[in-house]
Motif scaffolding. Structure first.
Motif, mmCIF file in Angstrom:
data_model
loop_
_atom_site.group_PDB
_atom_site.id
_atom_site.type_symbol
_atom_site.label_atom_id
_atom_site.label_comp_id
_atom_site.label_asym_id
_atom_site.label_seq_id
_atom_site.Cartn_x
_atom_site.Cartn_y
_atom_site.Cartn_z
ATOM 1 N N LEU A 47 0.408 -1.128 0.210
ATOM 2 C CA LEU A 47 -0.132 -0.084 0.506
ATOM 3 C C LEU A 47 0.880 0.896 -0.577
ATOM 4 C CD1 LEU A 47 -2.826 -1.130 2.080
ATOM 5 C CD2 LEU A 47 -2.807 -0.205 -0.134
ATOM 6 N N ALA A 48 2.227 0.747 0.269
ATOM 7 C CA ALA A 48 3.045 1.838 -0.551
ATOM 8 C C ALA A 48 2.842 2.524 0.833
ATOM 9 C CB ALA A 48 2.957 2.592 -1.461
ATOM 10 N N ALA A 49 2.381 2.787 1.526
ATOM 11 C CA ALA A 49 2.725 3.889 3.230
ATOM 12 C C ALA A 49 3.764 3.993 3.471
ATOM 13 C CB ALA A 49 2.259 3.208 3.851
ATOM 14 N N ALA A 50 5.166 3.792 2.904
ATOM 15 C CA ALA A 50 6.577 4.147 3.597
ATOM 16 C C ALA A 50 6.655 5.436 2.164
ATOM 17 C CB ALA A 50 7.893 3.004 3.306
ATOM 18 N N SER A 51 6.236 5.192 1.106
ATOM 19 C CA SER A 51 6.600 5.558 0.033
ATOM 20 C C SER A 51 5.845 7.289 0.471
ATOM 21 C CB SER A 51 6.232 5.393 -1.539
ATOM 22 O OG SER A 51 7.277 4.459 -1.980
ATOM 23 N N LEU A 52 4.717 7.266 0.785
ATOM 24 C CA LEU A 52 3.997 8.030 1.186
ATOM 25 C C LEU A 52 4.341 9.534 2.156
ATOM 26 C CD1 LEU A 52 0.025 6.527 0.533
ATOM 27 C CD2 LEU A 52 1.692 8.393 -0.984
ATOM 28 N N VAL A 57 3.149 5.804 -6.332
ATOM 29 C CA VAL A 57 1.829 5.594 -7.809
ATOM 30 C C VAL A 57 2.369 4.467 -8.335
ATOM 31 C CG1 VAL A 57 0.970 6.343 -9.980
ATOM 32 C CG2 VAL A 57 1.206 7.346 -8.173
ATOM 33 N N LYS A 58 3.846 3.825 -8.337
ATOM 34 C CA LYS A 58 4.302 2.697 -9.068
ATOM 35 C C LYS A 58 3.570 1.894 -7.890
ATOM 36 C CE LYS A 58 8.232 5.284 -11.801
ATOM 37 N NZ LYS A 58 9.099 5.448 -11.202
ATOM 38 N N VAL A 59 4.296 1.641 -6.878
ATOM 39 C CA VAL A 59 3.920 0.295 -6.364
ATOM 40 C C VAL A 59 2.107 0.424 -6.596
ATOM 41 C CG1 VAL A 59 3.709 -0.275 -3.740
ATOM 42 C CG2 VAL A 59 6.059 0.704 -4.655
ATOM 43 N N LEU A 60 1.117 1.483 -6.242
ATOM 44 C CA LEU A 60 0.374 1.037 -6.521
ATOM 45 C C LEU A 60 -0.228 0.493 -7.386
ATOM 46 C CD1 LEU A 60 -0.738 4.444 -4.102
ATOM 47 C CD2 LEU A 60 -0.817 1.700 -3.084
ATOM 48 N N ASN A 61 0.185 0.510 -8.260
ATOM 49 C CA ASN A 61 -0.197 0.080 -9.802
ATOM 50 C C ASN A 61 0.122 -1.066 -10.300
ATOM 51 O OD1 ASN A 61 -2.774 2.223 -10.067
ATOM 52 N ND2 ASN A 61 -1.147 3.569 -10.753
ATOM 53 N N ALA A 62 1.252 -1.750 -9.897
ATOM 54 C CA ALA A 62 2.341 -2.457 -9.784
ATOM 55 C C ALA A 62 1.447 -3.715 -10.043
ATOM 56 C CB ALA A 62 3.274 -2.569 -9.112
ATOM 57 N N ASP A 63 1.718 -4.820 -10.671
ATOM 58 C CA ASP A 63 0.745 -6.041 -10.360
ATOM 59 C C ASP A 63 -0.451 -6.213 -10.218
ATOM 60 O OD1 ASP A 63 3.796 -7.207 -11.559
ATOM 61 O OD2 ASP A 63 4.341 -7.053 -9.324
ATOM 62 N N ARG A 64 -1.079 -5.214 -10.410
ATOM 63 C CA ARG A 64 -2.487 -4.995 -9.831
ATOM 64 C C ARG A 64 -3.036 -6.564 -10.374
ATOM 65 N NH1 ARG A 64 -5.471 0.211 -12.163
ATOM 66 N NH2 ARG A 64 -7.072 -0.719 -11.790
ATOM 67 N N ILE A 65 -3.946 -6.957 -8.706
ATOM 68 C CA ILE A 65 -4.581 -7.816 -9.439
ATOM 69 C C ILE A 65 -6.246 -7.519 -9.049
ATOM 70 C CG2 ILE A 65 -5.409 -10.131 -7.767
ATOM 71 C CD1 ILE A 65 -3.358 -9.388 -6.079
ATOM 72 N N ILE A 66 -7.118 -8.322 -10.202
ATOM 73 C CA ILE A 66 -8.546 -7.931 -10.507
ATOM 74 C C ILE A 66 -9.102 -7.714 -9.099
ATOM 75 C CG2 ILE A 66 -10.115 -8.822 -11.332
ATOM 76 C CD1 ILE A 66 -8.692 -10.445 -13.382
ATOM 77 N N ASP A 67 -9.000 -8.396 -7.857
ATOM 78 C CA ASP A 67 -10.165 -7.504 -6.590
ATOM 79 C C ASP A 67 -9.399 -6.633 -6.196
ATOM 80 O OD1 ASP A 67 -11.381 -10.431 -6.569
ATOM 81 O OD2 ASP A 67 -9.420 -11.491 -5.223
ATOM 82 N N SER A 68 -8.650 -6.112 -6.254
ATOM 83 C CA SER A 68 -7.610 -4.584 -5.591
ATOM 84 C C SER A 68 -8.122 -3.669 -6.551
ATOM 85 C CB SER A 68 -6.441 -4.988 -5.979
ATOM 86 O OG SER A 68 -5.552 -4.356 -7.419
ATOM 87 N N ALA A 69 -8.596 -3.474 -7.685
ATOM 88 C CA ALA A 69 -9.697 -2.894 -8.577
ATOM 89 C C ALA A 69 -10.368 -2.056 -7.501
ATOM 90 C CB ALA A 69 -9.740 -2.939 -9.690
ATOM 91 N N SER A 70 -10.885 -2.535 -6.758
ATOM 92 C CA SER A 70 -11.652 -1.447 -5.623
ATOM 93 C C SER A 70 -11.517 -1.914 -4.008
ATOM 94 C CB SER A 70 -13.492 -2.099 -5.344
ATOM 95 O OG SER A 70 -12.853 -3.745 -5.264
ATOM 96 N N ASN A 77 -4.856 5.835 -0.887
ATOM 97 C CA ASN A 77 -3.309 5.998 -0.878
ATOM 98 C C ASN A 77 -3.332 5.970 -2.492
ATOM 99 O OD1 ASN A 77 -2.842 5.220 1.752
ATOM 100 N ND2 ASN A 77 -1.811 3.003 1.286
ATOM 101 N N LEU A 78 -3.361 5.565 -3.607
ATOM 102 C CA LEU A 78 -3.653 6.426 -4.414
ATOM 103 C C LEU A 78 -4.145 7.857 -4.898
ATOM 104 C CD1 LEU A 78 -4.658 3.755 -7.026
ATOM 105 C CD2 LEU A 78 -2.374 5.476 -7.197
ATOM 106 N N GLY A 79 -4.516 8.345 -4.059
ATOM 107 C CA GLY A 79 -5.702 9.757 -3.380
ATOM 108 C C GLY A 79 -4.363 10.531 -2.686
ATOM 109 N N ASN A 80 -3.650 9.846 -1.767
ATOM 110 C CA ASN A 80 -2.890 10.218 -1.101
ATOM 111 C C ASN A 80 -1.678 11.369 -1.972
ATOM 112 O OD1 ASN A 80 -4.570 10.580 1.443
ATOM 113 N ND2 ASN A 80 -3.771 8.592 1.881
ATOM 114 N N ALA A 81 -1.497 9.410 -2.783
ATOM 115 C CA ALA A 81 -0.133 10.049 -3.701
ATOM 116 C C ALA A 81 -0.464 11.736 -4.551
ATOM 117 C CB ALA A 81 0.398 8.719 -4.726
ATOM 118 N N TYR A 82 -1.379 11.609 -5.216
ATOM 119 C CA TYR A 82 -1.992 12.184 -6.136
ATOM 120 C C TYR A 82 -2.080 13.548 -5.950
ATOM 121 C CZ TYR A 82 -2.252 8.885 -10.051
ATOM 122 O OH TYR A 82 -1.576 7.827 -11.230
ATOM 123 N N ALA A 83 -2.331 13.906 -4.636
ATOM 124 C CA ALA A 83 -2.914 14.667 -3.682
ATOM 125 C C ALA A 83 -1.474 15.729 -3.234
ATOM 126 C CB ALA A 83 -3.519 14.792 -2.338
ATOM 127 N N GLY A 84 -0.729 14.645 -2.931
ATOM 128 C CA GLY A 84 1.093 15.022 -3.146
ATOM 129 C C GLY A 84 1.257 15.268 -3.823
#
Length: 125
Positions: A34-39, A48-61, A68-75
């Protein structure tokens, strides 16, 4: 000219408040997916790279990932994308999440608070 200076001043005043608020609201996981350390380090592009890497279908929602993606883009100052991810997290199934500061909260409440941080009135506090 004066209006432009006020707008630029507001942008600089708002951006640090938003960026500084993100790490404490980062959703944490023991495996680092969930890239908390990067955030927390302010490395939003890596998050963003970590959160989008090897995306599993279930993780889309997955609300934790969406927040955390929202946090990264806001940052990064990309508020439109941040708002879209927070909105998606609000619509995702509600679950209790562990935050980077050790507290727990409802994913919907975290997303709502995050969206409130994007408003200019919050940033000026």
């Amino acid at each position: 000219m004066r209006k432009m200076a006020m707008v630029i001043g507001f942008a600089f005043a708002a951006a640090p408040a938003i960026a500084l608020a993100q790490p404490q609201q980062a959703v944490s996981s023991s495996d680092g997916r969930l890239a908390a350390a990067s955030l927390q380090a302010g490395d939003f592009e890596n998050a963003v790279k970590v959160l989008n890497a090897d995306r599993i279908i279930d993780s889309a929602s997955d609300p934790a990932r969406l927040i955390n993606l929202g946090n990264a883009y806001a940052g990064m100052g990309r508020m439109k994308e941040a708002r879209a991810y927070y909105s998606a997290a609000r619509a995702a199934p509600d679950m209790t999440l562990a935050l980077a500061d050790g507290s727990e909260a409802s994913s919907r409440q975290i997303a709502i608070r995050a969206m409130e941080r994007l408003s200019p009135s919050y940033a000026m506090r």
